[in-house]
Design an enzyme around this catalytic site. Structure first.
Site, PDB file in Angstrom:
ATOM      1  N   ARG A   1      -6.315  -2.831   3.708  1.00 61.34           N
ATOM      2  CA  ARG A   1      -6.914  -1.828   4.586  1.00 61.34           C
ATOM      3  C   ARG A   1      -7.264  -2.379   5.959  1.00 61.34           C
ATOM      4  NH1 ARG A   1     -11.392  -0.327   0.486  1.00 61.34           N
ATOM      5  NH2 ARG A   1     -11.081  -2.575   0.166  1.00 61.34           N
TER       6      ARG A   1
ATOM      7  N   CYS B   1      -2.745  -1.527 -10.342  1.00 60.54           N
ATOM      8  CA  CYS B   1      -2.962  -0.171  -9.827  1.00 60.54           C
ATOM      9  C   CYS B   1      -3.880   0.607 -10.763  1.00 60.54           C
ATOM     10  CB  CYS B   1      -1.636   0.563  -9.662  1.00 60.54           C
ATOM     11  SG  CYS B   1      -1.904   2.252  -9.072  1.00 60.54           S
TER      12      CYS B   1
ATOM     13  N   LYS C   1       0.619  -9.221  -9.138  1.00 57.47           N
ATOM     14  CA  LYS C   1      -0.626  -8.846  -8.454  1.00 57.47           C
ATOM     15  C   LYS C   1      -1.503  -8.084  -9.439  1.00 57.47           C
ATOM     16  CE  LYS C   1      -2.307  -6.396  -4.329  1.00 57.47           C
ATOM     17  NZ  LYS C   1      -2.799  -5.099  -4.794  1.00 57.47           N
TER      18      LYS C   1
ATOM     19  N   GLY D   1      -9.053  -8.705  -0.947  1.00 58.87           N
ATOM     20  CA  GLY D   1     -10.178  -7.777  -1.064  1.00 58.87           C
ATOM     21  C   GLY D   1     -11.208  -7.956   0.027  1.00 58.87           C
ATOM     22  N   ASP D   2     -11.308  -6.930   0.888  1.00 51.03           N
ATOM     23  CA  ASP D   2     -12.375  -6.842   1.902  1.00 51.03           C
ATOM     24  C   ASP D   2     -12.290  -7.893   3.000  1.00 51.03           C
ATOM     25  OD1 ASP D   2     -13.188  -4.832   0.268  1.00 51.03           O
ATOM     26  OD2 ASP D   2     -14.984  -5.836  -0.491  1.00 51.03           O
TER      27      ASP D   2
ATOM     28  N   MET E   1       0.848  -1.196   0.000  1.00 51.24           N
ATOM     29  CA  MET E   1       0.000   0.000   0.000  1.00 51.24           C
ATOM     30  C   MET E   1       0.882   1.244   0.000  1.00 51.24           C
ATOM     31  SD  MET E   1      -3.171  -0.880   2.558  1.00 51.24           S
ATOM     32  CE  MET E   1      -2.197  -1.717   3.798  1.00 51.24           C
TER      33      MET E   1
HETATM   34  C1  LIG Z   1      -3.686   3.494   0.418  1.00 52.06           C
HETATM   35  C2  LIG Z   1      -3.559   2.322  -0.509  1.00 52.06           C
HETATM   36  C3  LIG Z   1      -2.417   2.174  -1.288  1.00 52.06           C
HETATM   37  C4  LIG Z   1      -2.298   1.069  -2.148  1.00 52.06           C
HETATM   38  N1  LIG Z   1      -1.124   0.907  -2.847  1.00 52.06           N
HETATM   39  C5  LIG Z   1      -0.947  -0.223  -3.578  1.00 52.06           C
HETATM   40  C6  LIG Z   1       0.317  -0.503  -4.182  1.00 52.06           C
HETATM   41  O1  LIG Z   1       1.289   0.233  -4.038  1.00 52.06           O
HETATM   42  N2  LIG Z   1       0.413  -1.642  -4.927  1.00 52.06           N
HETATM   43  C7  LIG Z   1      -0.646  -2.517  -5.084  1.00 52.06           C
HETATM   44  O2  LIG Z   1      -0.507  -3.543  -5.754  1.00 52.06           O
HETATM   45  N3  LIG Z   1      -1.823  -2.275  -4.510  1.00 52.06           N
HETATM   46  C8  LIG Z   1      -1.999  -1.168  -3.744  1.00 52.06           C
HETATM   47  N4  LIG Z   1      -3.172  -0.978  -3.088  1.00 52.06           N
HETATM   48  C9  LIG Z   1      -4.219  -2.021  -3.170  1.00 52.06           C
HETATM   49  C10 LIG Z   1      -4.057  -3.031  -2.018  1.00 52.06           C
HETATM   50  O3  LIG Z   1      -2.828  -3.721  -2.116  1.00 52.06           O
HETATM   51  C11 LIG Z   1      -5.215  -4.058  -2.038  1.00 52.06           C
HETATM   52  O4  LIG Z   1      -5.179  -4.756  -3.251  1.00 52.06           O
HETATM   53  C12 LIG Z   1      -6.579  -3.391  -1.891  1.00 52.06           C
HETATM   54  O5  LIG Z   1      -6.557  -2.408  -0.874  1.00 52.06           O
HETATM   55  C13 LIG Z   1      -7.670  -4.434  -1.583  1.00 52.06           C
HETATM   56  O6  LIG Z   1      -7.394  -5.142  -0.409  1.00 52.06           O
HETATM   57  P1  LIG Z   1      -8.083  -4.770   1.015  1.00 52.06           P
HETATM   58  O7  LIG Z   1      -9.568  -4.823   0.810  1.00 52.06           O
HETATM   59  O8  LIG Z   1      -7.577  -5.819   1.959  1.00 52.06           O
HETATM   60  O9  LIG Z   1      -7.636  -3.382   1.351  1.00 52.06           O
HETATM   61  C14 LIG Z   1      -3.342   0.111  -2.255  1.00 52.06           C
HETATM   62  C15 LIG Z   1      -4.485   0.292  -1.473  1.00 52.06           C
HETATM   63  C16 LIG Z   1      -4.608   1.360  -0.600  1.00 52.06           C
HETATM   64  C17 LIG Z   1      -5.841   1.498   0.238  1.00 52.06           C
END
Ligand SMILES: Cc1cc2nc3c(=O)[nH]c(=O)nc-3n(C[C@H](O)[C@H](O)[C@H](O)COP(=O)(O)O)c2cc1C
Length: 356
Positions: free
Chosen positions: A253, A128, A167, A229-230, A44
């Site tokens: 998150r 991304c 990813k 995711g989630d 992230m």
């Molecule tokens: C603030 C933020 C920054 C993120 N930066 C990246 C990143 O640098 N590379 C990436 O592959 N995904 C990035 N993501 C996506 C997360 O890796 C993840 O795929 C996405 O948040 C869904 O998962 P979650 O529901 O567990 O948050 C980012 C997400 C957030 C919220």
């Protein structure tokens, strides 16, 4: 339902109160890296820096921590800030460094740097959805050009000997959900594992992650699939594993509000008690994290970061909103730290009074 692929010693499944078998966390091999438990801290940007990765690692229960994504061009132009971002400590291992870009040659060169730096896993970002990245035809834009995606994956794979992961999302939008095609390209190109976030790029973070689609990917591939995711609670992890049969979980998150989540999932799926962090745990986490940030960052950036993390860490705490409002006005790091200390001192007294 598919059974998660596993390696190493099988852990016994435990029985839930409704009599169903709870899925267990089996270690997963990402190339020669044994990930145990198979729980991944998601990359992230602006969040999974050195401090946060260490915090999550020290709390425990996490298998791999991921660095925020780094531009392959910035790595190769020798950008000082980028190189500073890529510093990590032994304590963080196993650690994945994620790179993004659209040139197969530059991506391969950047991957060599990732290997030289000693990362355990090199990860390519093909998910991304940010405009800045899409415009450069990187990140999720590569899901719109699978030919280029394949060239990048193959050149990177040929350039390094450490495990390579990719990813991605479900696709660019609902009409172009080509994640299974991309998964197969990864598999045929010698990638060691894939991680998929169950949304399209167009969705950004709206709606719900579609776990059924992740299950389809798992069914279509033989290489390890990490679902994302989630997932914000141990019960989500259980439901997700039951539905998808994935080899591992990736959490983003959910970890920002609750860095204990990995330990909790591990305990829940091992049939153990899930400990909730106490107020003291939260106070120590916040103050410890803030001292790490304040020691290293110039104060303007430190304050910005501290506000962001305080918002997450105090989410759901009684009075947390007041603290969040108050810290918006505070001019410097010392006053910030004392406001947080005072907030927790008062909360602990109230807690003790309630218990008495
Ligand atoms: C603030 C933020 C920054 C993120 N930066 C990246 C990143 O640098 N590379 C990436 O592959 N995904 C990035 N993501 C996506 C997360 O890796 C993840 O795929 C996405 O948040 C869904 O998962 P979650 O529901 O567990 O948050 C980012 C997400 C957030 C919220």
């Amino acid at each position: 339902m598919t059974t998660p692929a596993s390696s190493g010693t099988e852990k016994p499944a435990s029985q839930s109160p409704d009599g169903e078998l709870t899925p267990t966390l089996q270690p997963v091999m990402v190339g020669d890296i044994r990930v145990d438990p198979p729980l991944f801290l998601a990359p992230m940007a602006g969040v999974t820096d050195r401090d946060f990765r260490l915090i999550v690692r020290r709390i425990g229960g996490v298998g791999v921590v991921s660095m925020e994504f780094v531009s392959s061009k910035a790595i190769m132009s020798g950008n000082r800030k980028t190189r500073e971002l890529m510093v990590f400590s032994e304590e963080e291992r196993p650690l994945a460094i994620q790179i993004y870009g659209s040139s197969p040659e530059i991506m391969a060169d950047a991957a060599r740097v990732v290997e030289e730096l000693g990362a355990d896993i090199c990860d390519i970002n093909m998910g991304c959805p940010a405009n800045k990245v899409l415009k450069g035809c990187a990140g999720a834009a590569l899901m719109g050009d699978l030919g280029l995606a394949e060239r990048i994956i193959r050149q990177v794979r040929a350039a390094i000997s450490i495990p390579l992961t990719v990813k991605f999302r479900l696709g660019l939008n609902d009409k172009q959900r080509n994640f299974i095609e991309l998964g197969k390209i990864c598999q045929d190109s010698g990638v060691q594992a894939v991680a998929v976030h169950g949304r399209t790029a167009r969705q950004m973070f709206s709606g719900e992650a579609d776990w059924e689609q992740i299950a389809r990917l798992k069914d279509a591939l033989t290489l390890p699939v990490i679902g994302n995711g989630d997932i914000t609670k141990p019960e989500h992890a259980e439901r997700f594993l039951r539905r998808s049969g994935c080899d591992g979980l990736m959490i983003g998150r959910g970890a920002t509000r609750n860095p204990w989540i990995f330990r909790q999932i591990d305990a829940h799926l091992s049939g153990g008690a899930v400990a909730q962090p106490t107020l003291e745990d939260r106070r120590d986490l916040i103050l410890g994290h803030f001292r790490m940030v304040a020691d290293r960052e110039p104060s303007k950036f430190a304050l910005h970061k501290l506000r962001k993390f305080t918002g997450w860490y105090t989410h759901g705490l009684p009075g947390g909103r007041n603290l969040r409002r108050q810290i918006q006005q505070l001019p410097d790091v010392p006053s910030f730290l004392s406001a947080v200390e005072q907030f927790f001192d008062e909360a602990l007294v109230e807690d003790a009074n309630r218990a008495a």
